[in-house]
Design a protein around this motif. Structure first.
Motif, short mmCIF file in Angstrom:
data_model
loop_
_atom_site.label_atom_id
_atom_site.label_comp_id
_atom_site.label_asym_id
_atom_site.label_seq_id
_atom_site.Cartn_x
_atom_site.Cartn_y
_atom_site.Cartn_z
N UNK A 158 28.66 25.41 44.62
CA UNK A 158 29.74 24.85 45.72
C UNK A 158 30.08 23.67 45.66
N UNK A 159 29.08 22.61 45.65
CA UNK A 159 29.49 21.13 45.76
C UNK A 159 30.17 20.67 44.71
N UNK A 160 30.11 21.31 43.50
CA UNK A 160 30.93 20.66 42.25
C UNK A 160 32.38 21.05 42.53
N UNK A 161 32.90 21.57 43.62
CA UNK A 161 34.29 22.01 44.11
C UNK A 161 34.62 21.07 44.82
N UNK A 162 33.74 20.31 45.43
CA UNK A 162 34.06 18.99 46.61
C UNK A 162 34.77 17.87 45.80
N UNK A 163 35.67 17.16 46.23
CA UNK A 163 36.42 16.08 46.03
C UNK A 163 35.49 14.89 46.56
N UNK A 164 35.43 15.07 48.03
CA UNK A 164 34.71 14.02 48.83
C UNK A 164 34.60 14.35 50.22
N UNK A 165 34.45 13.41 51.12
CA UNK A 165 34.07 13.57 52.58
C UNK A 165 34.87 12.35 53.42
N UNK A 166 34.99 12.80 54.58
CA UNK A 166 35.58 12.08 55.62
C UNK A 166 34.92 12.21 56.75
N UNK A 167 34.98 11.31 57.75
CA UNK A 167 34.65 11.21 59.24
C UNK A 167 35.59 11.94 59.76
N UNK A 168 35.46 12.84 60.75
CA UNK A 168 36.32 13.73 61.60
C UNK A 168 36.03 13.61 62.93
N UNK A 169 37.03 14.05 63.81
CA UNK A 169 36.72 14.24 65.21
C UNK A 169 37.50 15.55 65.63
N UNK A 170 36.87 16.46 65.86
CA UNK A 170 37.21 17.90 66.40
C UNK A 170 37.36 17.89 67.84
N UNK A 171 38.53 16.93 68.32
CA UNK A 171 38.85 17.00 69.65
C UNK A 171 39.43 18.35 70.20
N UNK A 172 38.60 18.53 71.38
CA UNK A 172 38.53 20.03 71.96
C UNK A 172 38.98 19.87 73.61
N UNK A 173 40.21 20.53 74.03
CA UNK A 173 40.21 20.79 75.30
C UNK A 173 39.44 21.96 75.86
N UNK A 174 38.48 21.55 76.47
CA UNK A 174 37.63 22.77 76.77
C UNK A 174 37.92 23.90 77.80
N UNK A 175 38.80 23.46 78.89
CA UNK A 175 39.38 24.41 79.72
C UNK A 175 40.41 25.20 78.80
N UNK A 176 41.27 24.64 77.93
CA UNK A 176 42.24 25.76 77.08
C UNK A 176 41.34 26.41 76.40
N UNK A 177 40.33 25.91 75.64
CA UNK A 177 39.33 26.63 74.48
C UNK A 177 38.87 27.84 75.05
N UNK A 178 38.41 27.60 76.32
CA UNK A 178 37.58 28.81 76.71
C UNK A 178 38.40 29.65 77.78
N UNK A 179 39.96 29.60 77.79
CA UNK A 179 40.64 30.38 78.31
C UNK A 179 40.67 31.98 78.12
N UNK A 180 40.52 32.07 76.74
CA UNK A 180 40.43 33.51 76.11
C UNK A 180 39.08 33.25 75.07
N UNK A 181 38.97 34.38 74.45
CA UNK A 181 37.81 34.56 73.65
C UNK A 181 38.25 33.76 72.19
N UNK A 182 39.41 33.41 71.84
CA UNK A 182 39.97 32.87 70.80
C UNK A 182 39.82 31.34 71.11
N UNK A 183 39.38 30.54 70.13
CA UNK A 183 39.29 29.07 70.58
C UNK A 183 40.42 28.10 70.10
N UNK A 184 41.70 28.88 69.74
CA UNK A 184 42.67 27.77 68.98
C UNK A 184 43.35 27.14 69.98
N UNK A 185 43.80 27.62 71.12
CA UNK A 185 44.54 26.78 71.96
C UNK A 185 44.09 25.46 72.49
N UNK A 186 42.74 25.46 72.63
CA UNK A 186 42.11 24.21 72.70
C UNK A 186 41.63 23.20 71.67
#
Length: 296
Positions: A158-186
């Protein structure tokens, strides 16, 4: 190799990080016709494989003495380090101590969700706090950037298919995230996926499952962990996803966040991100990703 994407006039340009500053690849390549094949965008670099990377390295060496081609980082307007992924795939609940702080069982298989291109943001870019949310949270995450088409690959390869890596921030609106069982909105509000400032090639990073991960909010240390605490390792994540969908060069995988997010605090200690808060995600060997949060 360490590259950046930055705004130049009406487009996003490719730069190479050096001890002299950031090399403007397009400007350097324009100096001589022999460099006509040099990738001038992140997309071309990722699509071109090893040959493109080698050519870019030779160009960087060849023009190193020409100071006018290099820019101080503080003068650049950073774009997302990977500006145009065909997919942004995220892994939820992937650190043991994060699952513990949320009182949730460790998942038996990776929990996957997605973000869309509207969520991308660059280093030092403001992140809007949606008017519909009062519970915006940070999540420091290691981002994997795919470098070769991957379909049904094994964990061992698997790692042979990787170009590289970055830092990221998975910002989340928790009240929107848990409005339904699907997390997408938040998860995919505008600019809710800052990534960068650098895209660091795999050989510069080494083992992605042994990297220190930290988050600071207004200078206060909030997250302090290591990718070794992940439930599913980077090879396991890549292999698992590739069994279900083809991964293409430039696709980004966010690998989950460690403990220390706001939603893991006791309710009386939860102080959500507000206008003016500055969040810095720091991952070993990948640099610091800083964004300021602003009321939309």
């Amino acid at each position: 190799m360490i590259t950046v994407a930055f705004h130049k006039q009406d487009r996003i340009a490719l730069g190479v990080k050096t001890n002299k500053g950031i090399l403007d690849v397009q400007a350097a390549a324009a100096k001589d016709s022999e460099w006509r094949g040099v990738p001038a965008t992140v997309e071309a670099l990722l699509a071109g494989g090893v040959e493109s990377r080698q050519l870019l390295a030779r160009l960087t060496d060849a023009v190193y003495g020409e100071d006018s081609l290099f820019h101080p980082e503080e003068e650049l307007a950073f774009a997302p380090a990977v500006p145009a992924p065909s997919k942004i795939i995220c892994v939820g609940l992937n650190y043991k101590k994060h699952a513990d702080e949320c009182n949730m069982a460790y998942p038996a298989t990776p929990i996957l969700f997605s973000k869309f291109a509207n969520a991308l943001a660059g280093h030092q870019e403001d992140v809007p706090i949606p008017a519909a949310s009062q519970k915006v949270d940070y999540e420091a995450e290691l981002a994997i950037v795919i470098g070769q088409t991957a379909s049904s690959v094994s964990k061992e390869e698997a790692l042979s298919y990787v170009y590289g890596y970055c830092s990221a921030n998975d910002v989340s609106a928790r009240d929107l995230q848990f409005t339904t069982s699907q997390w997408l909105l938040g998860k995919t509000c505008d600019k809710f996926c800052p990534i960068g400032p650098y895209l660091v090639s795999a050989e510069e990073v080494g083992d992605p499952d042994q990297l220190q991960v930290r988050t600071y909010v207004n200078g206060e240390l909030r997250q302090n962990s290591n990718t070794s605490d992940m439930i599913f390792s980077c090879p396991e994540i890549i292999s698992y996803i590739s069994q279900h969908m083809t991964l293409n060069p430039g696709d980004v995988i966010l690998t989950g966040t460690p403990e220390g997010v706001i939603t893991g605090f006791p309710a009386e200690q939860q102080v959500w991100l507000k206008d003016g808060d500055v969040v810095t995600v720091e991952i070993e060997k990948l640099g610091q990703l800083t964004n300021t949060f602003r009321n939309a």
